[in-house]
Scaffold this motif. Structure first.
Motif, PDB file in Angstrom:
ATOM      1  N   ALA A  50      69.766  48.089  42.519  1.00 33.68           N
ATOM      2  CA  ALA A  50      69.810  49.092  41.696  1.00 33.68           C
ATOM      3  C   ALA A  50      70.961  50.079  41.573  1.00 33.68           C
ATOM      4  O   ALA A  50      71.849  50.453  40.953  1.00 33.68           O
ATOM      5  CB  ALA A  50      68.536  49.835  41.521  1.00 33.68           C
ATOM      6  N   ALA A 102      67.815  52.003  29.492  1.00 34.77           N
ATOM      7  CA  ALA A 102      66.506  51.433  30.006  1.00 34.77           C
ATOM      8  C   ALA A 102      67.215  50.950  31.447  1.00 34.77           C
ATOM      9  O   ALA A 102      66.281  51.180  32.431  1.00 34.77           O
ATOM     10  CB  ALA A 102      66.479  50.207  29.342  1.00 34.77           C
ATOM     11  N   GLU A 103      68.261  50.635  31.565  1.00 34.31           N
ATOM     12  CA  GLU A 103      68.941  50.426  32.793  1.00 34.31           C
ATOM     13  C   GLU A 103      68.816  51.553  33.749  1.00 34.31           C
ATOM     14  O   GLU A 103      68.679  51.845  35.135  1.00 34.31           O
ATOM     15  CB  GLU A 103      70.220  49.689  32.805  1.00 34.31           C
ATOM     16  N   ARG A 128      60.100  59.334  29.936  1.00 33.04           N
ATOM     17  CA  ARG A 128      61.181  58.378  29.316  1.00 33.04           C
ATOM     18  C   ARG A 128      61.540  58.541  28.159  1.00 33.04           C
ATOM     19  O   ARG A 128      62.882  58.509  27.681  1.00 33.04           O
ATOM     20  CB  ARG A 128      60.292  57.094  29.482  1.00 33.04           C
ATOM     21  N   SER A 160      66.039  62.029  36.033  1.00 31.97           N
ATOM     22  CA  SER A 160      66.382  60.744  36.986  1.00 31.97           C
ATOM     23  C   SER A 160      66.574  61.217  38.476  1.00 31.97           C
ATOM     24  O   SER A 160      66.273  60.319  39.316  1.00 31.97           O
ATOM     25  CB  SER A 160      67.812  60.014  36.529  1.00 31.97           C
ATOM     26  N   TRP A 172      66.940  54.242  33.527  1.00 31.22           N
ATOM     27  CA  TRP A 172      65.575  54.594  33.818  1.00 31.22           C
ATOM     28  C   TRP A 172      65.259  53.946  34.789  1.00 31.22           C
ATOM     29  O   TRP A 172      64.505  54.444  35.917  1.00 31.22           O
ATOM     30  CB  TRP A 172      64.792  54.723  32.465  1.00 31.22           C
ATOM     31  N   GLU A 173      65.324  52.614  34.762  1.00 35.36           N
ATOM     32  CA  GLU A 173      64.724  51.568  36.043  1.00 35.36           C
ATOM     33  C   GLU A 173      65.593  52.106  37.064  1.00 35.36           C
ATOM     34  O   GLU A 173      64.762  51.989  38.467  1.00 35.36           O
ATOM     35  CB  GLU A 173      64.945  50.291  35.431  1.00 35.36           C
ATOM     36  N   HIS A 232      63.878  54.982  39.046  1.00 34.06           N
ATOM     37  CA  HIS A 232      62.678  54.799  39.391  1.00 34.06           C
ATOM     38  C   HIS A 232      62.305  53.471  40.112  1.00 34.06           C
ATOM     39  O   HIS A 232      61.087  53.043  40.207  1.00 34.06           O
ATOM     40  CB  HIS A 232      61.713  54.731  37.865  1.00 34.06           C
ATOM     41  N   VAL A 233      63.236  52.958  40.925  1.00 27.88           N
ATOM     42  CA  VAL A 233      62.960  51.884  41.818  1.00 27.88           C
ATOM     43  C   VAL A 233      61.904  52.153  42.658  1.00 27.88           C
ATOM     44  O   VAL A 233      61.049  51.356  42.969  1.00 27.88           O
ATOM     45  CB  VAL A 233      64.238  51.687  42.641  1.00 27.88           C
ATOM     46  N   THR A 279      58.443  51.870  40.986  1.00 32.01           N
ATOM     47  CA  THR A 279      58.269  50.586  40.451  1.00 32.01           C
ATOM     48  C   THR A 279      57.630  49.907  41.704  1.00 32.01           C
ATOM     49  O   THR A 279      56.659  48.986  41.590  1.00 32.01           O
ATOM     50  CB  THR A 279      59.477  50.058  40.076  1.00 32.01           C
ATOM     51  N   ASP A 335      51.280  57.108  35.106  1.00 29.54           N
ATOM     52  CA  ASP A 335      52.017  56.257  34.039  1.00 29.54           C
ATOM     53  C   ASP A 335      52.395  56.837  32.600  1.00 29.54           C
ATOM     54  O   ASP A 335      53.407  56.904  32.110  1.00 29.54           O
ATOM     55  CB  ASP A 335      51.501  54.801  33.778  1.00 29.54           C
TER      56      ASP A 335
END
Length: 264
Positions: free
Chosen positions: A144, A219-220, A250, A202, A222-223, A226-227, A230, A243
């Protein structure tokens, strides 16, 4: 000052500022939400951009500045948020409006201070601090974050030193200056407000810059930010309350990305 609730909520030029309803919405107590007082939300083209109108009347921010943006597309999205309000006006359901208000009232008059807030992230960026184990998390962080570091090096000339764990590592002065220059180059107050929100949500100025410049989709971004969460959820299971909090954050993150994109 008229007795119309329009003045109470949006303000009129020259009035003494009232408490910011956005701030109240973020407080611990439940705010008393005003009733919807208009039938139609629209926009009007005027000098300097596009102004939100409610039943044809020009709207103002909480600090009594014209609620006006340069981009018609952004103005339309703000008007849509107002049009979607039901019996009560809920600022929590209007993330674009709140960020636009912030840009106009808080960022435009103090760009240097806002940029300075972001400079603090240049030497302590999330993507430079890596886990030493387990291998699955190490690999996820690398997948990521390495592309973000590569992009920052190629785009801004910023090379960051990686650290294992939370031990602080001093980044090269030239790299810090390069990242600060990238922030300083964001002159538009709406994009700067968006960058600030993307960064604080972030924890990474580089991820935020990558979203701002279109290197990452929202979206990328955010992901990527938050590695760790997750991974923890995959190991320990999901927490409903956590959540729910993340879902709200988000929404703010994606709204900031939208404001940035529509302000080009």
């Amino acid at each position: 000052m008229s007795d119309d609730i329009t003045g109470t909520w949006l303000g009129e030029p020259g009035d003494t500022p009232r408490p910011d309803p956005t701030r109240a919405a973020r407080g611990h107590g439940k705010p008393v939400l005003p009733k919807r007082f208009y039938k139609e939300a629209g926009l009007a083209e005027e000098a300097g951009g596009y102004r939100l109108t409610l039943d044809g009347k020009p709207a103002h921010t909480p600090a009594r500045n014209p609620l006006r943006v340069l981009s018609r597309a952004l103005a339309e999205r703000v008007a849509t948020e107002w049009a979607k309000q039901k019996e009560l006006i809920d600022p929590a359901a209007m993330p674009l409006t709140r960020l636009v208000n912030t840009a106009i009232d808080g960022v435009a008059p103090r760009r240097a201070a806002v940029a300075g807030d972001l400079f603090a992230y240049a030497g302590t960026d999330l993507v430079a601090y890596r886990a030493g184990s387990p291998d699955r998390l190490v690999a996820a962080q690398g997948a990521a974050w390495d592309p973000v570091l590569d992009w920052a090096r190629e785009t801004f000339g910023a090379r960051l030193i990686l650290s294992e764990g939370v031990m602080h590592v001093a980044q090269p002065a030239a790299s810090v200056r390069a990242i600060e220059a990238a922030v300083s180059a964001v002159q538009d107050p709406f994009r700067l407000a968006a960058l600030h929100t993307l960064t604080t949500l972030s924890g990474s100025l580089l991820i935020a810059l990558a979203v701002l410049h279109g290197r990452l989709t929202p979206a990328e971004g955010w992901e990527a930010a938050h590695v760790d969460e997750t991974y923890q959820a995959a190991v320990w299971g999901r927490d409903a309350e956590a959540d729910a909090r993340l879902a709200l954050r988000r929404i703010e993150f994606e709204a900031a990305a939208e404001v940035a994109a529509l302000s080009l």
